[in-house]
Scaffold this active site. Structure first.
Site, mmCIF file in Angstrom:
data_model
loop_
_atom_site.group_PDB
_atom_site.id
_atom_site.type_symbol
_atom_site.label_atom_id
_atom_site.label_comp_id
_atom_site.label_asym_id
_atom_site.label_seq_id
_atom_site.Cartn_x
_atom_site.Cartn_y
_atom_site.Cartn_z
ATOM 1 N N ARG A 64 -21.643 -40.421 5.949
ATOM 2 C CA ARG A 64 -20.977 -39.109 5.977
ATOM 3 C C ARG A 64 -20.930 -38.465 4.591
ATOM 4 O O ARG A 64 -21.108 -37.254 4.455
ATOM 5 C CB ARG A 64 -19.560 -39.265 6.539
ATOM 6 C CG ARG A 64 -18.831 -37.935 6.688
ATOM 7 C CD ARG A 64 -17.611 -38.091 7.581
ATOM 8 N NE ARG A 64 -16.985 -36.795 7.827
ATOM 9 C CZ ARG A 64 -15.789 -36.443 7.359
ATOM 10 N NH1 ARG A 64 -15.085 -37.300 6.611
ATOM 11 N NH2 ARG A 64 -15.290 -35.266 7.625
ATOM 12 N N HIS A 68 -22.267 -34.762 3.684
ATOM 13 C CA HIS A 68 -21.435 -33.744 3.016
ATOM 14 C C HIS A 68 -21.995 -33.368 1.650
ATOM 15 O O HIS A 68 -21.744 -32.263 1.164
ATOM 16 C CB HIS A 68 -19.979 -34.225 2.919
ATOM 17 C CG HIS A 68 -19.240 -34.101 4.224
ATOM 18 N ND1 HIS A 68 -17.884 -33.873 4.295
ATOM 19 C CD2 HIS A 68 -19.678 -34.169 5.517
ATOM 20 C CE1 HIS A 68 -17.522 -33.789 5.577
ATOM 21 N NE2 HIS A 68 -18.592 -33.988 6.330
ATOM 22 N N ASN A 96 -13.061 -32.678 3.309
ATOM 23 C CA ASN A 96 -13.282 -33.861 2.471
ATOM 24 C C ASN A 96 -12.008 -34.597 2.067
ATOM 25 O O ASN A 96 -11.986 -35.827 1.990
ATOM 26 C CB ASN A 96 -14.026 -33.454 1.190
ATOM 27 C CG ASN A 96 -15.452 -32.996 1.471
ATOM 28 O OD1 ASN A 96 -15.996 -33.285 2.544
ATOM 29 N ND2 ASN A 96 -16.056 -32.299 0.518
ATOM 30 N N HIS A 195 -22.609 -40.075 14.433
ATOM 31 C CA HIS A 195 -21.300 -40.514 14.927
ATOM 32 C C HIS A 195 -21.385 -41.775 15.774
ATOM 33 O O HIS A 195 -20.398 -42.189 16.372
ATOM 34 C CB HIS A 195 -20.628 -39.376 15.703
ATOM 35 C CG HIS A 195 -20.262 -38.211 14.838
ATOM 36 N ND1 HIS A 195 -20.259 -36.907 15.269
ATOM 37 C CD2 HIS A 195 -19.896 -38.154 13.535
ATOM 38 C CE1 HIS A 195 -19.906 -36.103 14.281
ATOM 39 N NE2 HIS A 195 -19.690 -36.835 13.209
ATOM 40 N N ASP A 247 -25.637 -48.103 17.410
ATOM 41 C CA ASP A 247 -26.351 -48.255 18.679
ATOM 42 C C ASP A 247 -26.233 -46.931 19.434
ATOM 43 O O ASP A 247 -25.803 -45.932 18.863
ATOM 44 C CB ASP A 247 -25.759 -49.425 19.490
ATOM 45 C CG ASP A 247 -24.257 -49.235 19.720
ATOM 46 O OD1 ASP A 247 -23.759 -48.088 19.556
ATOM 47 O OD2 ASP A 247 -23.579 -50.220 20.057
HETATM 48 C C1 HEM Z 1 -22.133 -31.310 13.868
HETATM 49 C C2 HEM Z 1 -21.157 -31.084 13.012
HETATM 50 C C3 HEM Z 1 -20.192 -32.179 12.618
HETATM 51 C C4 HEM Z 1 -18.851 -32.127 12.732
HETATM 52 C C5 HEM Z 1 -18.007 -30.951 13.250
HETATM 53 C C6 HEM Z 1 -18.340 -33.397 12.273
HETATM 54 C C7 HEM Z 1 -16.999 -33.734 12.237
HETATM 55 C C8 HEM Z 1 -16.499 -34.978 11.883
HETATM 56 C C9 HEM Z 1 -15.095 -35.308 11.828
HETATM 57 C C10 HEM Z 1 -13.942 -34.357 12.116
HETATM 58 C C11 HEM Z 1 -14.995 -36.615 11.451
HETATM 59 C C12 HEM Z 1 -13.700 -37.392 11.219
HETATM 60 C C13 HEM Z 1 -13.220 -37.084 9.814
HETATM 61 C C14 HEM Z 1 -11.822 -37.599 9.496
HETATM 62 O O1 HEM Z 1 -11.274 -38.448 10.207
HETATM 63 O O2 HEM Z 1 -11.269 -37.152 8.480
HETATM 64 C C15 HEM Z 1 -16.341 -37.114 11.287
HETATM 65 C C16 HEM Z 1 -16.661 -38.409 10.944
HETATM 66 C C17 HEM Z 1 -17.943 -38.862 10.697
HETATM 67 N N1 HEM Z 1 -19.089 -38.086 10.678
HETATM 68 FE FE1 HEM Z 1 -19.238 -36.167 11.314
HETATM 69 N N2 HEM Z 1 -19.386 -34.197 11.885
HETATM 70 C C18 HEM Z 1 -20.538 -33.493 12.061
HETATM 71 C C19 HEM Z 1 -21.812 -33.928 11.755
HETATM 72 C C20 HEM Z 1 -22.126 -35.152 11.192
HETATM 73 C C21 HEM Z 1 -23.448 -35.544 10.716
HETATM 74 C C22 HEM Z 1 -24.664 -34.641 10.719
HETATM 75 C C23 HEM Z 1 -23.337 -36.850 10.273
HETATM 76 C C24 HEM Z 1 -24.389 -37.757 9.681
HETATM 77 C C25 HEM Z 1 -25.670 -37.714 10.004
HETATM 78 C C26 HEM Z 1 -21.960 -37.255 10.473
HETATM 79 C C27 HEM Z 1 -21.466 -38.518 10.204
HETATM 80 C C28 HEM Z 1 -20.149 -38.899 10.367
HETATM 81 C C29 HEM Z 1 -19.689 -40.280 10.207
HETATM 82 C C30 HEM Z 1 -20.564 -41.488 9.905
HETATM 83 C C31 HEM Z 1 -18.295 -40.245 10.393
HETATM 84 C C32 HEM Z 1 -17.328 -41.449 10.281
HETATM 85 C C33 HEM Z 1 -16.961 -41.615 8.812
HETATM 86 C C34 HEM Z 1 -16.017 -42.775 8.518
HETATM 87 O O3 HEM Z 1 -15.680 -43.572 9.394
HETATM 88 O O4 HEM Z 1 -15.602 -42.867 7.332
HETATM 89 N N3 HEM Z 1 -21.250 -36.205 11.001
HETATM 90 N N4 HEM Z 1 -17.234 -36.092 11.533
#
Ligand code: HEM
Ligand SMILES: *[C@@H]1O[C@H](CO)[C@@H](O)[C@H](O)[C@H]1NC(C)=O
Length: 255
Positions: A64, A68, A96, A195, A247
């Site tokens: 993530r 970002h 962030n 995700h 997965d």
């Molecule tokens: C499509 C638009 C996207 C939205 C609206 C979005 C939104 C979010 C949100 C709200 C979270 C939780 C953040 C928190 O708890 O503070 C999250 C977690 C995460 N996102 Fe996204 N995301 C998007 C796209 C992506 C993309 C493109 C990737 C990577 C290729 C990604 C990878 C991740 C990962 C791996 C987590 C978990 C991080 C952790 O456990 O520390 N996301 N995302």
């Protein structure tokens, strides 16, 4: 991994990296550091193996962090910069703050790389490699990472706030925010496969509560969803039933 979904995710991660970067520099190569820092890959791999064995969620958190970084100014390490006298960095942007994790892992890798070959490898490249290693360590696919990015000397709080996608946005807003980065709706769909790993705070999918948060931000040991109707804004819920394994459960969604 050879499944269509994981394969598509990989192709699109490369697209993400290339699309955001192409305006800055056209010639990246996976072999960029072969002679100037031959053990770069093993340094990154060993450090990520240590980090993930300490906390598997770090594999997700660093993926993530890479996303970002790429979405603001391209994949140039700008997300890593602290505030200075002349600019406010991206760490305190709404998407962030209290949310991005894994900065200290990148700091550790950078220190080890500097100890081996000083002033050669960019933080942006370290982050791109670390994100790949994290996905691989969690059982996901591998891909070739083009290298040779230069680090930004500035960062943009306002751009991080305006450009990073919000979990509250509707589909058309999300599609247009990816389109301003040169990414299609298909790219966005495949990249959302990121995700497959990691966790989200309850407030990000349920909206904020007026009650005081009661939980910690540490990685939970259970993978059951844990969002109470009110309170516990920073309780963590897994993004899919198998948050520590890259997965296809995120796509198939069988809770
Ligand atoms: C499509 C638009 C996207 C939205 C609206 C979005 C939104 C979010 C949100 C709200 C979270 C939780 C953040 C928190 O708890 O503070 C999250 C977690 C995460 N996102 Fe996204 N995301 C998007 C796209 C992506 C993309 C493109 C990737 C990577 C290729 C990604 C990878 C991740 C990962 C791996 C987590 C978990 C991080 C952790 O456990 O520390 N996301 N995302
Ligand atoms: C999506 O959200 C934007 C910004 O809030 C709004 O202007 C637009 O009308 C919404 N579109 C749909 C289809 O709901």
């Amino acid at each position: 991994m050879t499944s269509p979904i994981a394969g598509s995710f990989v192709v699109h991660l490369i697209v993400l990296s290339a699309a955001s970067f192409s305006s800055v520099n056209g010639s990246l190569s996976p072999n960029f550091y072969d002679s100037s820092c031959p053990n770069l890959l093993s340094i990154v791999r060993d450090a990520m193996r240590q980090a993930v064995s300490w906390d598997r969620r770090l594999g997700a958190s660093i993926l993530r962090l890479f996303f970002h970084d790429c979405f603001v100014h391209g994949c140039d390490g700008s997300v890593l910069l602290d505030d200075t006298a002349t600019f406010t960095g991206e760490k305190t942007a709404r998407p962030n703050q209290n949310s991005l994790r894994g900065f200290e892992v990148i700091d550790t890798i950078k220190a080890r790389v500097e100890a081996a070959f000083s002033g050669v490898v960019s933080c942006a490249d370290i982050l791109a490699l670390a994100a790949r290693e994290g996905v691989v360590l969690l059982g996901g696919p591998s891909w070739s990472v083009p290298l040779g990015r230069r680090d930004s000397r500035t960062a943009s709080l306002s751009q991080a706030n305006s450009d990073l996608p919000s979990p509250l946005s509707n589909l058309s807003t999300l599609v247009s925010s990816f389109s301003t980065k040169g990414l299609s709706a298909t790219d966005m769909t495949a990249l959302s496969g990121g995700h497959a790993i990691g966790f989200a705070r309850c407030l990000t999918f349920r909206g904020p509560s007026t009650m005081t948060p009661t939980s910690t931000t540490a990685s939970p040991t259970s993978s059951a969803p844990t969002a109470p109707p009110r309170g516990g804004d920073s309780n963590l819920a897994p993004l899919d039933p198998t948050p520590n394994f890259f997965d296809n459960a995120y796509i198939t969604r069988t809770w």
